[in-house]
Write an enzyme that holds these catalytic residues in place. Structure first.
Site, mmCIF file in Angstrom:
data_model
loop_
_atom_site.group_PDB
_atom_site.id
_atom_site.type_symbol
_atom_site.label_atom_id
_atom_site.label_comp_id
_atom_site.label_asym_id
_atom_site.label_seq_id
_atom_site.Cartn_x
_atom_site.Cartn_y
_atom_site.Cartn_z
ATOM 1 N N ASP A 56 0.575 -0.930 -0.096
ATOM 2 C CA ASP A 56 0.594 0.017 -0.239
ATOM 3 C C ASP A 56 1.052 1.128 -0.001
ATOM 4 O O ASP A 56 2.108 1.303 0.812
ATOM 5 C CB ASP A 56 -1.279 0.018 1.639
ATOM 6 C CG ASP A 56 -1.737 0.955 1.473
ATOM 7 O OD1 ASP A 56 -1.333 2.259 0.181
ATOM 8 O OD2 ASP A 56 -2.368 1.164 2.837
ATOM 9 N N ARG A 110 5.336 2.210 9.767
ATOM 10 C CA ARG A 110 5.150 2.915 9.419
ATOM 11 C C ARG A 110 5.890 4.584 10.483
ATOM 12 O O ARG A 110 6.036 5.487 10.834
ATOM 13 C CB ARG A 110 3.800 4.135 9.562
ATOM 14 C CG ARG A 110 2.931 3.637 8.625
ATOM 15 C CD ARG A 110 1.357 3.955 9.051
ATOM 16 N NE ARG A 110 0.488 2.573 8.015
ATOM 17 C CZ ARG A 110 -0.878 2.340 7.338
ATOM 18 N NH1 ARG A 110 -1.405 4.335 8.111
ATOM 19 N NH2 ARG A 110 -1.115 1.383 7.341
#
Length: 344
Positions: A56, A110
């Site tokens: 993604d 992240r």
């Protein structure tokens, strides 16, 4: 978003009781959501090979955490950002019929996140995907799915109240649907985030439709990668977009919180349009994208539901660090400790 320290914050559960409550919420909600949407659990990867097009890309600027694999000639692998595209491939591999799907526990790192009450380096969510028919690619189908998810959230919230009666429910009876263009017209002088605060404060829970495509002012409400959610197809209301976010009002922080991002996935036609709009047609040559364009992958709807975010909201916590183990800047730890916010 900068760190929010609520005035007179009251801890409703001690850390050791919070651990028990977190397991209760996760066990309960995933059972409800799998029943409501017809999903079965599958095992998911923590990392995938770079260059496949499966990861993604989020807003397209975040760096994936990567490392060389010695046993594969130092080919690069990368930690997933989410499993938006991987899940669609699995639907096809398992030949899952329309109306049924899969879910998994997705864990990600992240590294580019700005750390605050809602954002952590560690991301945990229920990633789910469901096979649909071409004729199901409608706003009505999307709304019905959102209502099913919202009902599961309310039922789990009621379960928390029955176990801990001092944690009273906050979700409204129904979730309100509004398109991001409608919201822009309502609050033209506010930023996207400020608009979300205002609409969530008004209704308690909203599903904001149309995330990623340009609005009337030429700007998107928020960024979305061009190769999973469909944000360019015109829907029955005459606006663009078959995706959106579940957003709730959090009275502890005095702001809105996004609990889920989801949508009907791109068709071969909308994929090509979105790649062209974003100036990244080179992705059409990647394995995932070629298979999708060639009609080798099923039509689907899917999304992610934040596990820690949902626990934080339902347990009325002030910081995501109260419901997950991660790392935080020293000044943030110190400020939260002074306010009685206890990190794991």
């Amino acid at each position: 978003m900068s760190l929010i320290i609520p005035s007179n914050y009251k801890l409703k559960l001690l850390p050791e009781t919070t651990e028990v409550a977190i397991k209760m919420i996760k066990d309960d909600f995933q059972k409800r959501i799998s029943t409501a949407l017809g999903l079965r659990r599958v095992t998911a990867p923590l990392f995938i090979m770079s260059g496949t097009g499966l990861n993604d890309d989020l807003n397209g600027v975040e760096r994936a955490v990567s490392f060389p694999v010695k046993a594969m000639g130092n080919k690069k692998a990368e930690v997933v950002h989410s499993l938006a595209k991987w899940k669609r491939v699995k639907l096809g591999a398992y030949d899952i019929a329309p109306g049924y799907g899969l879910y998994t526990d997705m864990n990600a790192i992240r590294a580019d996140e700005d750390l605050d009450n809602l954002h952590s380096l560690y991301v945990d969510q229920w990633d789910w995907e469901k096979t649909i028919r071409p004729e199901d690619r409608t706003l009505a189908y999307l709304k019905n799915t959102v209502n099913s998810i919202f009902s599961a959230m309310k039922e789990t919230e009621q379960m928390v109240f029955e176990r801990f009666p001092h944690i009273t429910p906050r979700l409204p009876e129904q979730i309100v649907f509004i398109h991001s263009e409608e919201l822009r017209r309502m609050y033209p002088d506010l930023s996207s985030t400020e608009r979300e605060h205002e609409i969530a404060r008004q209704y308690g829970a909203v599903f904001l439709i149309g995330i990623g495509g340009p609005l009337g002012d030429g700007k998107p409400h928020d960024g979305r990668a061009p190769d999973y959610d469909d944000w360019i197809t015109e829907n029955e209301d005459g606006y663009y977009g078959l995706n959106g976010d579940i957003i709730v009002w959090d009275s502890v922080l005095g702001r809105s919180i996004e609990l889920s991002s989801m949508g009907i996935r791109v068709s071969p036609e909308s994929l090509l349009r979105q790649l062209e709009m974003r100036g990244c047609m080179e992705r059409a040559g990647l394995n995932f994208h070629k298979r999708l364009i060639n009609g080798e992958l099923p039509y689907s709807i899917g999304g992610g539901i934040g596990q820690s975010r949902l626990c934080m909201y339902l347990l009325q916590k002030a910081h995501i660090g109260e419901v997950q183990a991660s790392i935080w800047p020293d000044d943030q730890i110190e400020a939260c400790e002074k306010a009685g916010i206890k990190f794991m």
